[in-house]
Enzyme design. Structure first.
Site, short mmCIF file in Angstrom:
data_model
loop_
_atom_site.label_atom_id
_atom_site.label_comp_id
_atom_site.label_asym_id
_atom_site.label_seq_id
_atom_site.Cartn_x
_atom_site.Cartn_y
_atom_site.Cartn_z
CG HIS A 155 -29.98 30.96 -31.76
ND1 HIS A 155 -29.75 32.50 -31.24
CD2 HIS A 155 -31.24 30.71 -32.21
CE1 HIS A 155 -30.89 32.99 -31.14
NE2 HIS A 155 -31.79 32.02 -31.65
CB SER A 276 -2.21 23.26 -46.56
OG SER A 276 -1.23 23.19 -45.75
CE LYS A 282 -6.16 22.65 -43.80
NZ LYS A 282 -7.34 22.66 -42.97
CD GLU A 289 -10.91 30.38 -45.64
OE1 GLU A 289 -10.79 30.28 -44.28
OE2 GLU A 289 -10.02 29.76 -46.31
#
Ligand code: ARG
Length: 480
Positions: A155, A276, A282, A289
């Site tokens: 979970h 970024s 970043k 992804e």
């Protein structure tokens, strides 16, 4: 502007209709498969005395030169309806009427079925080799960094302490199933469709066994009516790919999560961390992804194929040409993602302290303490409740389970003793799990060994699959 030779019939076709129905822009990628198939078919026709050897030899010379030009990348195909007609038009320009001998006892329906099977066979075996490398890399890392500990999750909540080796083997176990799925794809694909003609066979004295042997298939398709409408091997490949990319996507999600400052379990090396354009600090996990994002394409390709095939009547239907876009995307997509996942994982550092700290500061060993109590003869449900109470008391006192005292524990249940409380040690929690398939060191060592054997078998299986290049070198000088 697309042309149409009268060889394909219906010369009065409107140019718009021809453009709409053409598949050349996609199936030109099957050129080498098409040429190898033609070389085998021609050899069979010559051996059976259906095409004179001298003509066969002239046609072969031209096909060989087309293949060599295609490999070198310098071949301009005539703008025909599809790759099959483009090759025939090319041959006809060079050889005139003799070129027409090649299509004896053949239809584009069995021809395209062959090209697609050759394509799937090559792509699936390439992906199999890559999966072998990925499984091997994960198993090797499970050996070298396997002793590190981190939480496992259910979970997305911290669940039980596990070793990094166990986690890496979990990923590899899913990829090992993908190896099996691809081997199934290869076995489904391993039947020669050529020789069944348009749908009902041919009255000419061909021998499909000769073609089968020349193209390295282990059997013939059973029935021509079924064969020309069958894309099950394509569906199987699209499904195996979609399922494999579900796995790569899940690993990618773990990497995305683990690389956040909230988890901090991994650091992405500068070689794969993306920046970024606005936020200078970043280090984004774009690679993972995108790996996750590509899963959608694989699922879309599978769905597209399923819908194209749904409700078709028996025999050949032109709808089948719509298999091209999803199917031709499938293999390169799978191979790209597998290659990138291996590269991405190779450029990720696991942070031992952060992973350990997540365990030390939490209550993930609670099950182990309950099990230790159960070993003392306390019924597990009673032990479970006692440890539950203990955890709540520790939480109120803002203490992690690792800091439990005997006094506090015995206040909950008299069966707690120093030995039971040793189970709250994170490393011991991992080490105590000796069951097969568990996170204990001996179990993980067995998993690693099994995965390594699996990787070797997968690599061998991939290498046994005939390659187009291998078939071509044999066919260009096979006795006619
Ligand atoms: N371009 C077609 C395809 O890819 C080849 C088969 C065409 N057959 C036909 N009967 N028109 O499916």
């Amino acid at each position: 502007m697309l042309a149409k030779t009268d060889a394909a019939g219906a010369t009065g076709l409107l140019p718009e209709v021809l453009a709409f129905s053409s598949s050349l822009s996609l199936d030109s990628r099957l050129l080498r498969e098409d040429l190898v198939g033609s070389l085998a078919h021609l050899t069979m026709l010559a051996r059976r005395g259906i095409v004179p050897k001298a003509d066969a030899s002239r046609i072969r010379e031209h096909l060989v030169s087309l293949f060599e030009q295609a490999v070198a990348g310098g071949l301009e195909l005539p703008a025909e309806e599809d790759v099959h007609m483009a090759v025939e038009a090319h041959l006809t320009q060079a050889l005139g009427e003799t070129a027409g001998l090649l299509h004896t006892a053949r239809s584009r329906n069995d021809q395209v079925a062959l090209d697609l099977r050759l394509h799937v066979r090559a792509q699936a075996s390439r992906a199999l080799g890559q999966l072998a490398e990925l499984v091997e890399a994960l198993a090797t890392r499970a050996e070298t960094e396997g002793h590190l500990v981190l939480p496992s999750y259910t979970h997305r909540q911290r669940a039980q302490p596990v070793s990094l080796g166990y986690t890496l083997c979990a990923w590899a176990a899913a990829f090992a199933r993908d190896v099996e799925a691809l081997r199934f794809v290869l076995s489904q694909t391993d039947a020669l469709p050529l020789g069944v003609g348009a749908v009902g066979g041919t009255s000419l004295p061909i021998d499909r066994e000769v073609t089968r042997e020349l193209l390295g298939f282990s059997r013939l398709t059973l029935n021509g009516m079924d064969t020309v409408g069958d894309r099950d091997f394509a569906l199987d490949f699209a499904y195996a790919t979609a399922r494999c990319l579900l796995h790569t996507g899940r690993v990618a999600t773990d990497m995305v999560d683990f690389s956040t400052s909230e988890f901090g379990f991994v650091t992405l090396e500068g070689t794969i961390a993306c920046g970024s354009s606005m936020m200078p600090q970043k280090r984004n996990p774009d690679v993972f992804e995108l790996i996750r994002g590509k899963t959608g394409r694989a699922v879309g390709n599978l769905t597209g194929l399923l819908v194209t095939l749904k409700g078709l009547p028996g025999g050949y239907n032109r709808d089948l040409q719509e298999d091209r876009q999803p199917l031709l995307e499938t293999g390169p997509l799978l191979c790209d993602v597998l290659g990138m996942l291996k590269l991405g994982l190779g450029n990720v550092r696991f942070n031992a302290e952060r992973m350990h700290a997540a365990l030390e500061g939490d209550y993930t060993q609670a099950t182990d303490v309950a099990e230790a109590l159960a070993m003392k003869g306390v019924p597990f449900r009673t032990a479970y409740k006692a440890v539950g109470t203990l955890v709540r008391r520790l939480q109120e006192a803002r203490l992690p389970l690792a800091k439990v005292t005997l006094e506090l524990a015995q206040g909950v249940h008299p069966a707690f003793d120093a030995e039971v409380l040793k189970a709250a040690d994170v490393r011991r929690s991992v080490e105590r799990k000796a069951n097969a398939g568990g996170t204990g060191p001996s179990s993980v060592a067995a998993q690693v060994a099994q995965l390594k054997r699996f990787a070797v078998e997968a690599r061998d299986a991939a290498q046994r699959v005939p390659t187009l290049e291998g078939l071509f070198s044999k066919l260009k000088e096979a006795p006619l």
